[in-house]
Scaffold this active site. Structure first.
Site, short mmCIF file in Angstrom:
data_model
loop_
_atom_site.label_atom_id
_atom_site.label_comp_id
_atom_site.label_asym_id
_atom_site.label_seq_id
_atom_site.Cartn_x
_atom_site.Cartn_y
_atom_site.Cartn_z
N ASP A 77 -8.85 10.83 8.63
CA ASP A 77 -7.69 10.61 9.50
C ASP A 77 -7.28 9.14 9.40
O ASP A 77 -7.72 8.43 8.50
CB ASP A 77 -7.96 11.10 10.93
N GLU A 78 -6.44 8.70 10.34
CA GLU A 78 -5.86 7.35 10.22
C GLU A 78 -6.88 6.24 10.42
O GLU A 78 -6.63 5.09 10.07
CB GLU A 78 -4.69 7.17 11.20
N HIS A 124 -19.21 9.66 2.69
CA HIS A 124 -19.62 8.34 3.19
C HIS A 124 -21.15 8.23 3.21
O HIS A 124 -21.82 9.14 3.72
CB HIS A 124 -19.04 8.11 4.60
N MET A 143 -12.14 2.99 -3.16
CA MET A 143 -12.37 1.82 -2.32
C MET A 143 -11.07 1.25 -1.72
O MET A 143 -10.90 0.04 -1.64
CB MET A 143 -13.12 0.74 -3.12
N GLU A 176 -25.76 12.96 -1.53
CA GLU A 176 -24.30 13.07 -1.70
C GLU A 176 -23.95 14.14 -2.74
O GLU A 176 -23.07 14.97 -2.50
CB GLU A 176 -23.72 11.74 -2.19
N ARG A 189 0.83 -1.22 0.00
CA ARG A 189 0.00 0.00 0.00
C ARG A 189 0.86 1.26 0.00
O ARG A 189 0.55 2.24 -0.67
CB ARG A 189 -0.88 -0.03 1.25
N ASN A 209 -13.69 12.90 2.58
CA ASN A 209 -14.36 11.69 2.09
C ASN A 209 -15.87 11.88 2.13
O ASN A 209 -16.39 12.60 2.99
CB ASN A 209 -13.97 10.51 2.98
N ILE A 211 -7.98 1.87 1.49
CA ILE A 211 -7.62 2.56 2.73
C ILE A 211 -6.27 3.23 2.50
O ILE A 211 -5.33 2.61 1.98
CB ILE A 211 -7.58 1.56 3.90
C1 GRF Z 1 -20.80 6.79 -2.82
O1 GRF Z 1 -21.95 6.19 -2.30
C2 GRF Z 1 -19.88 7.24 -1.71
O2 GRF Z 1 -20.54 7.65 -0.58
C3 GRF Z 1 -19.10 5.98 -1.42
O3 GRF Z 1 -18.91 5.39 -2.68
C4 GRF Z 1 -19.95 5.75 -3.57
C5 GRF Z 1 -19.33 6.32 -4.81
O4 GRF Z 1 -20.26 6.54 -5.84
N1 GRF Z 1 -17.89 6.29 -0.70
P1 GRF Z 1 -19.80 7.26 -7.18
O5 GRF Z 1 -18.65 6.47 -7.77
O6 GRF Z 1 -19.41 8.66 -6.86
O7 GRF Z 1 -21.00 7.20 -8.08
#
Ligand code: GRF
Length: 177
Positions: free
Chosen positions: A141-142, A109, A90, A174, A65, A107, A92
């Site tokens: 953060d970590e 989430h 996806m 989002e 990593r 980020n 870490i």
């Molecule tokens: C979103 O649901 C985000 O919250 C999560 O991954 C997904 C990414 O969707 N971390 P996209 O690739 O932006 O359509």
């Protein structure tokens, strides 16, 4: 103007929301680079279509990593990036990456942190029987899915919601946040 990069592994709908917002001058900052760890990620295509430099960094080329992250950091520095947005990335990040951009990594989430951390937050929320979930924008953060919260918005889960319908509602929030 501050320059930022988006790291994305997949579909890139959040990246698209940023591209569109920038086009409409709704956000300040210049999207300088998109990085993906997946060769065929639609996110890369979205970036190219918008005329934004996009690179695929192949994790298979690196033994660990840390060395993979180092290569991403090299790209970010080369593009003179100040801030990093994780939009469906996806992976870490290593401690070195976080230290290199401390308090400058954000980020998105798909849950109301600290509830439903992890890669399956929407599914976990549906399966839990919770009546409420949502979206969190936070500094990285970590610890995984942890760090100072910047923005949150709740999304109701109705008895009729399926994974698909809840995903749709969450993604709309989002993109707005
Ligand atoms: C979103 O649901 C985000 O919250 C999560 O991954 C997904 C990414 O969707 N971390 P996209 O690739 O932006 O359509």
């Amino acid at each position: 103007m501050k320059r930022y990069a988006v790291l994305a592994s997949g579909f890139g709908s959040n990246l698209q929301a940023l591209i569109d917002a920038q086009r409409k001058k709704k956000i300040r900052g210049a999207l300088a680079l998109v990085v993906s760890d997946r060769k065929g990620a639609p996110a890369l295509e979205r970036a190219r279509k918008a005329g934004i430099p996009a690179v695929f960094v192949d994790p298979a080329r690196f033994p660990d990593r840390e060395s993979f992250d180092k290569e991403i950091i090299r790209h970010l520095r080369e593009a003179r990036v100040d801030h990093v947005v994780l939009a469906g990335f996806m992976r870490i990040l290593s401690a070195d990456f976080i230290a290199a951009f401390r308090n400058r990594i954000v980020n998105v989430h798909p849950a109301l942190l600290p509830a439903f951390r992890g890669a399956h937050a929407i599914r976990d929320a549906v399966e839990s029987g919770a009546k409420l979930t949502g979206v969190t924008i936070h500094f990285v953060d970590e610890q995984v899915d942890h760090g100072a919260i910047i923005a949150q918005e709740a999304v109701k889960i109705s008895a009729k919601d399926t994974l698909k319908s809840l995903e749709r509602k969450i993604h709309a929030v989002e993109h707005k946040l």
